[in-house]
Design a protein around this motif. Structure first.
Motif, PDB file in Angstrom:
ATOM      1  N   ALA A   8       0.749  -1.206  -0.155  1.00  0.00           N
ATOM      2  CA  ALA A   8       0.020   0.148   0.020  1.00  0.00           C
ATOM      3  C   ALA A   8       0.922   1.094   0.038  1.00  0.00           C
ATOM      4  CB  ALA A   8      -0.903  -0.025   1.379  1.00  0.00           C
ATOM      5  N   LEU A   9       2.106   1.240   0.726  1.00  0.00           N
ATOM      6  CA  LEU A   9       2.869   2.346   0.681  1.00  0.00           C
ATOM      7  C   LEU A   9       3.374   2.660  -0.696  1.00  0.00           C
ATOM      8  CD1 LEU A   9       4.584   4.029   2.855  1.00  0.00           C
ATOM      9  CD2 LEU A   9       6.267   2.524   2.670  1.00  0.00           C
ATOM     10  N   GLY A  10       3.712   1.591  -1.419  1.00  0.00           N
ATOM     11  CA  GLY A  10       4.214   1.761  -2.744  1.00  0.00           C
ATOM     12  C   GLY A  10       3.079   2.017  -3.818  1.00  0.00           C
ATOM     13  N   GLY A  11       1.864   2.038  -3.486  1.00  0.00           N
ATOM     14  CA  GLY A  11       0.627   2.443  -4.135  1.00  0.00           C
ATOM     15  C   GLY A  11       0.241   3.597  -4.184  1.00  0.00           C
ATOM     16  N   GLY A  12       0.817   4.259  -3.037  1.00  0.00           N
ATOM     17  CA  GLY A  12       0.459   5.611  -2.865  1.00  0.00           C
ATOM     18  C   GLY A  12      -0.379   6.256  -1.699  1.00  0.00           C
ATOM     19  N   ALA A  13      -0.546   5.112  -0.779  1.00  0.00           N
ATOM     20  CA  ALA A  13      -1.313   5.621   0.521  1.00  0.00           C
ATOM     21  C   ALA A  13      -0.590   6.587   1.079  1.00  0.00           C
ATOM     22  CB  ALA A  13      -1.599   4.170   1.381  1.00  0.00           C
ATOM     23  N   ALA A  14      -1.443   7.270   1.847  1.00  0.00           N
ATOM     24  CA  ALA A  14      -0.837   8.617   2.551  1.00  0.00           C
ATOM     25  C   ALA A  14      -0.606   8.268   4.091  1.00  0.00           C
ATOM     26  CB  ALA A  14      -1.413  10.079   2.347  1.00  0.00           C
ATOM     27  N   GLY A  15      -1.617   7.495   4.609  1.00  0.00           N
ATOM     28  CA  GLY A  15      -1.726   7.329   5.993  1.00  0.00           C
ATOM     29  C   GLY A  15      -1.790   5.910   6.301  1.00  0.00           C
ATOM     30  N   PHE A  16      -1.359   5.448   7.419  1.00  0.00           N
ATOM     31  CA  PHE A  16      -1.519   4.057   7.867  1.00  0.00           C
ATOM     32  C   PHE A  16      -1.821   4.190   9.380  1.00  0.00           C
ATOM     33  CE2 PHE A  16       1.159   3.913   4.385  1.00  0.00           C
ATOM     34  CZ  PHE A  16       0.714   2.970   3.573  1.00  0.00           C
ATOM     35  N   LEU A  17      -3.127   3.269   9.827  1.00  0.00           N
ATOM     36  CA  LEU A  17      -3.375   3.524  11.166  1.00  0.00           C
ATOM     37  C   LEU A  17      -3.779   1.921  11.405  1.00  0.00           C
ATOM     38  CD1 LEU A  17      -5.962   6.341  11.054  1.00  0.00           C
ATOM     39  CD2 LEU A  17      -3.637   6.204  12.173  1.00  0.00           C
ATOM     40  N   ILE A  18      -3.750   1.583  12.773  1.00  0.00           N
ATOM     41  CA  ILE A  18      -3.857   0.263  13.316  1.00  0.00           C
ATOM     42  C   ILE A  18      -5.548   0.459  13.987  1.00  0.00           C
ATOM     43  CG2 ILE A  18      -3.444  -1.208  15.276  1.00  0.00           C
ATOM     44  CD1 ILE A  18      -1.359  -1.354  13.379  1.00  0.00           C
ATOM     45  N   LYS A  19      -6.202  -0.688  13.426  1.00  0.00           N
ATOM     46  CA  LYS A  19      -7.804  -0.565  13.906  1.00  0.00           C
ATOM     47  C   LYS A  19      -7.923  -0.513  15.246  1.00  0.00           C
ATOM     48  CE  LYS A  19      -9.837  -2.919   9.969  1.00  0.00           C
ATOM     49  NZ  LYS A  19     -10.416  -4.047   9.646  1.00  0.00           N
ATOM     50  N   SER A  20      -7.047  -1.049  16.024  1.00  0.00           N
ATOM     51  CA  SER A  20      -7.020  -0.875  17.696  1.00  0.00           C
ATOM     52  C   SER A  20      -6.512   0.222  18.205  1.00  0.00           C
ATOM     53  CB  SER A  20      -6.455  -2.319  18.065  1.00  0.00           C
ATOM     54  OG  SER A  20      -5.073  -2.505  17.834  1.00  0.00           O
ATOM     55  N   GLY A  21      -6.019   1.121  17.401  1.00  0.00           N
ATOM     56  CA  GLY A  21      -5.465   2.260  17.943  1.00  0.00           C
ATOM     57  C   GLY A  21      -6.435   3.211  18.827  1.00  0.00           C
ATOM     58  N   GLU A  22      -5.916   4.335  19.256  1.00  0.00           N
ATOM     59  CA  GLU A  22      -6.559   5.467  19.944  1.00  0.00           C
ATOM     60  C   GLU A  22      -7.376   5.856  19.183  1.00  0.00           C
ATOM     61  OE1 GLU A  22      -6.726   5.568  23.260  1.00  0.00           O
ATOM     62  OE2 GLU A  22      -5.335   3.909  23.482  1.00  0.00           O
ATOM     63  N   PRO A  23      -8.499   6.379  19.448  1.00  0.00           N
ATOM     64  CA  PRO A  23      -9.452   7.169  18.621  1.00  0.00           C
ATOM     65  C   PRO A  23      -8.949   8.438  18.186  1.00  0.00           C
ATOM     66  CG  PRO A  23     -10.692   6.264  20.544  1.00  0.00           C
ATOM     67  CD  PRO A  23      -9.092   5.924  20.890  1.00  0.00           C
ATOM     68  N   GLU A  24      -8.072   9.214  19.099  1.00  0.00           N
ATOM     69  CA  GLU A  24      -7.779  10.612  18.753  1.00  0.00           C
ATOM     70  C   GLU A  24      -6.698  10.522  17.500  1.00  0.00           C
ATOM     71  OE1 GLU A  24      -7.694   8.934  21.754  1.00  0.00           O
ATOM     72  OE2 GLU A  24      -8.911  10.307  23.014  1.00  0.00           O
ATOM     73  N   GLU A  25      -5.781   9.238  17.490  1.00  0.00           N
ATOM     74  CA  GLU A  25      -5.141   9.035  16.464  1.00  0.00           C
ATOM     75  C   GLU A  25      -5.914   9.058  14.839  1.00  0.00           C
ATOM     76  OE1 GLU A  25      -1.091   6.556  16.617  1.00  0.00           O
ATOM     77  OE2 GLU A  25      -2.676   5.376  16.034  1.00  0.00           O
ATOM     78  N   LEU A  26      -6.978   8.476  14.943  1.00  0.00           N
ATOM     79  CA  LEU A  26      -7.828   8.485  13.702  1.00  0.00           C
ATOM     80  C   LEU A  26      -8.148   9.532  13.307  1.00  0.00           C
ATOM     81  CD1 LEU A  26      -9.461   7.082  11.451  1.00  0.00           C
ATOM     82  CD2 LEU A  26     -11.164   6.975  13.149  1.00  0.00           C
ATOM     83  N   ILE A  27      -8.540  10.799  14.040  1.00  0.00           N
ATOM     84  CA  ILE A  27      -8.943  12.016  13.918  1.00  0.00           C
ATOM     85  C   ILE A  27      -7.636  12.909  13.311  1.00  0.00           C
ATOM     86  CG2 ILE A  27      -9.792  14.108  14.744  1.00  0.00           C
ATOM     87  CD1 ILE A  27     -11.800  12.677  16.666  1.00  0.00           C
ATOM     88  N   THR A  28      -6.438  12.657  14.201  1.00  0.00           N
ATOM     89  CA  THR A  28      -5.078  13.339  13.802  1.00  0.00           C
ATOM     90  C   THR A  28      -4.715  12.926  12.574  1.00  0.00           C
ATOM     91  OG1 THR A  28      -4.521  13.322  16.094  1.00  0.00           O
ATOM     92  CG2 THR A  28      -2.716  13.669  14.587  1.00  0.00           C
ATOM     93  N   GLY A  29      -4.889  11.686  12.071  1.00  0.00           N
ATOM     94  CA  GLY A  29      -4.584  10.899  10.893  1.00  0.00           C
ATOM     95  C   GLY A  29      -5.392  11.651   9.626  1.00  0.00           C
ATOM     96  N   VAL A  30      -6.648  11.835   9.844  1.00  0.00           N
ATOM     97  CA  VAL A  30      -7.612  12.421   8.767  1.00  0.00           C
ATOM     98  C   VAL A  30      -7.339  13.679   8.582  1.00  0.00           C
ATOM     99  CG1 VAL A  30      -9.873  13.060   8.456  1.00  0.00           C
ATOM    100  CG2 VAL A  30      -9.363  10.758   9.362  1.00  0.00           C
ATOM    101  N   ARG A  31      -6.812  14.388   9.581  1.00  0.00           N
ATOM    102  CA  ARG A  31      -6.871  15.946   9.584  1.00  0.00           C
ATOM    103  C   ARG A  31      -5.371  16.065   8.813  1.00  0.00           C
ATOM    104  NH1 ARG A  31      -8.989  20.025  11.747  1.00  0.00           N
ATOM    105  NH2 ARG A  31     -10.751  19.902  12.988  1.00  0.00           N
ATOM    106  N   ALA A  32      -4.331  15.492   9.226  1.00  0.00           N
ATOM    107  CA  ALA A  32      -2.863  15.602   8.579  1.00  0.00           C
ATOM    108  C   ALA A  32      -3.063  15.276   7.043  1.00  0.00           C
ATOM    109  CB  ALA A  32      -1.916  14.484   9.272  1.00  0.00           C
ATOM    110  N   VAL A  33      -3.732  13.856   6.730  1.00  0.00           N
ATOM    111  CA  VAL A  33      -3.698  13.535   5.319  1.00  0.00           C
ATOM    112  C   VAL A  33      -4.678  14.629   4.601  1.00  0.00           C
ATOM    113  CG1 VAL A  33      -4.504  11.769   3.756  1.00  0.00           C
ATOM    114  CG2 VAL A  33      -3.383  11.021   5.793  1.00  0.00           C
ATOM    115  N   ALA A  34      -5.767  15.139   5.268  1.00  0.00           N
ATOM    116  CA  ALA A  34      -6.611  16.037   4.368  1.00  0.00           C
ATOM    117  C   ALA A  34      -5.526  17.161   4.004  1.00  0.00           C
ATOM    118  CB  ALA A  34      -7.638  16.258   5.012  1.00  0.00           C
TER     119      ALA A  34
END
Length: 227
Positions: A93-119
């Motif tokens: 996926a990294l080679g295919g151009g994905a900009a962010g990678f998150l663990i499903k079991s990660g902290e909820p705040e990390e999901l929001i941080t990741g979305v904001r960063a990638v946006a």
């Protein structure tokens, strides 16, 4: 408003991601998909800023869907959701151009941080994902983990001092605008540095450069968010 698409074949995962994102008033989930084909079609229809894709889905998986989205809707940046034990998929996926990678079991705040960063055009790697990618690269290459880290430090050493500084912030998931504010320069200067960094490191995208930053151990500790 950050428009987001969620794609996962598990209804509970989609509901959980939507619930977390609903806590941020600046994020709007505009569509949900249950497989890769539907994700690509809905991205074309809704043109979200961010598509959050499960790495394994029926039809075409998250890796294939990422490539399709980056080809047909390049304004949409992709975050891959993964679980432990999917390191080979992450590298693809990294080679295919994905900009962010998150663990499903990660902290909820990390999901929001990741979305904001990638946006905002940044690359965002969950610290757990970054550590796994670095270790997996070492395990599957000719060198040891220490060897890969030494090689990454050598690659980074070829950059100018300011480029190393920019790379460190890039590895932390900061956008060009955020880096510019940290360094008290205009955003165009940061863009020029990022282009030079990608060329000199021989990588194709910010996420791959972020992996090098983590390998080299130059990612600074988290800093309070700036407006």
């Amino acid at each position: 408003m950050i428009r987001v698409l969620i794609a996962d074949d598990e209804a509970m995962i989609r509901a959980g991601v939507r619930a977390v994102l609903s806590n941020d008033p600046d994020i709007d989930v505009v569509a949900e998909a249950v497989d890769g084909h539907e994700a690509v079609e809905l991205v074309r229809r809704h043109r979200p800023a961010v598509a959050i894709l499960d790495i394994r889905m029926p039809g075409i998986n998250g890796i294939e869907a990422t490539a399709e989205i980056r080809s047909t809707a390049p304004a949409t940046n992709v975050i891959i959701l993964t679980t432990f034990g999917e390191d080979d998929y992450i590298l693809q996926a990294l080679g295919g151009g994905a900009a962010g990678f998150l663990i499903k079991s990660g902290e909820p705040e990390e999901l929001i941080t990741g979305v904001r960063a990638v946006a905002e055009g940044a690359a965002y790697l969950s610290p757990k994902v970054a550590a796994r990618v670095v270790a997996h690269l070492a395990a599957t290459s000719a060198g040891t983990l220490a060897g890969r880290r030494a090689a990454a430090r050598d690659r980074v050493h070829s950059l100018t001092a300011r480029e190393r500084e920019v790379l460190a912030y890039l590895g932390s998931g900061l956008s060009n605008g955020q880096i510019a504010r940290r360094l008290h320069v205009v955003e165009g200067t940061v863009k020029a540095h990022v282009s030079s960094i990608l060329a000199r490191l021989g990588v194709d995208n910010r996420a791959a450069a972020a992996v090098v930053a983590h390998e080299a151990g130059i990612v600074p500790p988290p800093m309070p968010p700036q407006p």
